[in-house]
Design a protein around this motif. Structure first.
Motif, PDB file in Angstrom:
ATOM      1  N   UNK A   7       0.831  -1.207   0.000  1.00  0.00           N
ATOM      2  CA  UNK A   7       0.000   0.000   0.000  1.00  0.00           C
ATOM      3  C   UNK A   7       0.863   1.253   0.000  1.00  0.00           C
ATOM      4  N   UNK A   8       1.936   1.239   0.789  1.00  0.00           N
ATOM      5  CA  UNK A   8       2.842   2.382   0.826  1.00  0.00           C
ATOM      6  C   UNK A   8       3.489   2.599  -0.539  1.00  0.00           C
ATOM      7  N   UNK A   9       3.949   1.529  -1.159  1.00  0.00           N
ATOM      8  CA  UNK A   9       4.591   1.645  -2.480  1.00  0.00           C
ATOM      9  C   UNK A   9       3.596   2.173  -3.518  1.00  0.00           C
ATOM     10  N   UNK A  10       2.385   1.630  -3.514  1.00  0.00           N
ATOM     11  CA  UNK A  10       1.372   2.078  -4.473  1.00  0.00           C
ATOM     12  C   UNK A  10       0.954   3.522  -4.201  1.00  0.00           C
ATOM     13  N   UNK A  11       0.901   3.909  -2.933  1.00  0.00           N
ATOM     14  CA  UNK A  11       0.547   5.286  -2.577  1.00  0.00           C
ATOM     15  C   UNK A  11       1.599   6.259  -3.104  1.00  0.00           C
ATOM     16  N   UNK A  12       2.843   5.878  -3.001  1.00  0.00           N
ATOM     17  CA  UNK A  12       3.913   6.749  -3.501  1.00  0.00           C
ATOM     18  C   UNK A  12       3.827   6.914  -5.017  1.00  0.00           C
ATOM     19  N   UNK A  13       3.480   5.849  -5.710  1.00  0.00           N
ATOM     20  CA  UNK A  13       3.302   5.934  -7.164  1.00  0.00           C
ATOM     21  C   UNK A  13       2.124   6.852  -7.487  1.00  0.00           C
ATOM     22  N   UNK A  14       1.011   6.651  -6.801  1.00  0.00           N
ATOM     23  CA  UNK A  14      -0.168   7.485  -7.036  1.00  0.00           C
ATOM     24  C   UNK A  14       0.137   8.956  -6.767  1.00  0.00           C
ATOM     25  N   UNK A  15       0.838   9.231  -5.673  1.00  0.00           N
ATOM     26  CA  UNK A  15       1.194  10.619  -5.349  1.00  0.00           C
ATOM     27  C   UNK A  15       2.105  11.192  -6.422  1.00  0.00           C
ATOM     28  N   UNK A  16       3.042  10.393  -6.890  1.00  0.00           N
ATOM     29  CA  UNK A  16       3.937  10.848  -7.948  1.00  0.00           C
ATOM     30  C   UNK A  16       3.208  11.159  -9.234  1.00  0.00           C
ATOM     31  N   UNK A  17       2.088  10.479  -9.449  1.00  0.00           N
ATOM     32  CA  UNK A  17       1.254  10.728 -10.632  1.00  0.00           C
ATOM     33  C   UNK A  17       0.237  11.835 -10.398  1.00  0.00           C
ATOM     34  N   UNK A  18       0.288  12.449  -9.215  1.00  0.00           N
ATOM     35  CA  UNK A  18      -0.619  13.550  -8.904  1.00  0.00           C
ATOM     36  C   UNK A  18      -1.984  13.130  -8.410  1.00  0.00           C
ATOM     37  N   UNK A  19      -2.196  11.852  -8.152  1.00  0.00           N
ATOM     38  CA  UNK A  19      -3.475  11.355  -7.666  1.00  0.00           C
ATOM     39  C   UNK A  19      -3.428  11.236  -6.142  1.00  0.00           C
ATOM     40  N   UNK A  20      -3.503  12.394  -5.487  1.00  0.00           N
ATOM     41  CA  UNK A  20      -3.373  12.417  -4.033  1.00  0.00           C
ATOM     42  C   UNK A  20      -4.558  11.771  -3.326  1.00  0.00           C
ATOM     43  N   UNK A  21      -5.731  11.843  -3.907  1.00  0.00           N
ATOM     44  CA  UNK A  21      -6.886  11.197  -3.286  1.00  0.00           C
ATOM     45  C   UNK A  21      -6.658   9.691  -3.202  1.00  0.00           C
ATOM     46  N   UNK A  22      -6.194   9.097  -4.277  1.00  0.00           N
ATOM     47  CA  UNK A  22      -5.899   7.652  -4.283  1.00  0.00           C
ATOM     48  C   UNK A  22      -4.744   7.355  -3.340  1.00  0.00           C
ATOM     49  N   UNK A  23      -3.714   8.206  -3.347  1.00  0.00           N
ATOM     50  CA  UNK A  23      -2.561   7.996  -2.468  1.00  0.00           C
ATOM     51  C   UNK A  23      -2.988   7.988  -1.007  1.00  0.00           C
ATOM     52  N   UNK A  24      -3.853   8.902  -0.625  1.00  0.00           N
ATOM     53  CA  UNK A  24      -4.339   8.951   0.754  1.00  0.00           C
ATOM     54  C   UNK A  24      -5.140   7.706   1.096  1.00  0.00           C
ATOM     55  N   UNK A  25      -5.977   7.265   0.175  1.00  0.00           N
ATOM     56  CA  UNK A  25      -6.750   6.041   0.412  1.00  0.00           C
ATOM     57  C   UNK A  25      -5.826   4.835   0.597  1.00  0.00           C
ATOM     58  N   UNK A  26      -4.781   4.756  -0.215  1.00  0.00           N
ATOM     59  CA  UNK A  26      -3.843   3.638  -0.117  1.00  0.00           C
ATOM     60  C   UNK A  26      -3.078   3.648   1.202  1.00  0.00           C
ATOM     61  N   UNK A  27      -2.668   4.831   1.649  1.00  0.00           N
ATOM     62  CA  UNK A  27      -1.965   4.930   2.933  1.00  0.00           C
ATOM     63  C   UNK A  27      -2.906   4.509   4.060  1.00  0.00           C
ATOM     64  N   UNK A  28      -4.159   4.945   3.986  1.00  0.00           N
ATOM     65  CA  UNK A  28      -5.137   4.524   4.997  1.00  0.00           C
ATOM     66  C   UNK A  28      -5.304   3.005   4.990  1.00  0.00           C
ATOM     67  N   UNK A  29      -5.336   2.413   3.807  1.00  0.00           N
ATOM     68  CA  UNK A  29      -5.435   0.948   3.706  1.00  0.00           C
ATOM     69  C   UNK A  29      -4.230   0.283   4.372  1.00  0.00           C
ATOM     70  N   UNK A  30      -3.043   0.823   4.133  1.00  0.00           N
ATOM     71  CA  UNK A  30      -1.834   0.265   4.732  1.00  0.00           C
ATOM     72  C   UNK A  30      -1.838   0.376   6.242  1.00  0.00           C
TER      73      UNK A  30
END
Length: 89
Positions: A7-30
């Motif tokens: 989840x942390x790795x995927x969140x970092x990818x999402x944040x890098x792609x500018x999708x902060x909403x998805x990144x936050x959801x992924x961090x919460x999942x982790x």
């Protein structure tokens, strides 16, 4: 543990792609996947306060600030878990 790391790795990818909403959801999942399993006796844990502040930032529209704080908490909790259990998977 594996879910938290992924989840942390995927969140970092999402944040890098500018999708902060998805990144936050992924961090919460982790964080949810790891739960309290990172805790050990003698550990001073202020991460709950950091998550409260991150939630306030998110409500105020500061997704980048919220993500940065939550990312760090998840990273620290993963490290604490690894140190507690010796499990890196």
């Amino acid at each position: 543990m594996r879910i938290a790391v992924e989840s942390l790795a995927e969140a970092r990818v999402a944040a890098g792609n500018g999708d902060l909403a998805r990144a936050l959801d992924l961090v919460e999942d982790g964080l949810a996947a790891l739960g309290p399993h990172y805790q050990r006796s003698g550990l001073i844990d202020d991460s709950g306060l950091k998550l409260t502040l991150a939630a306030a930032r998110r409500r105020q529209g500061d997704a980048a600030g919220a993500f940065a704080a939550m990312e760090r908490v998840l990273e620290d909790r993963i490290a604490a878990y690894e140190g507690r259990s010796g499990d890196a998977s």
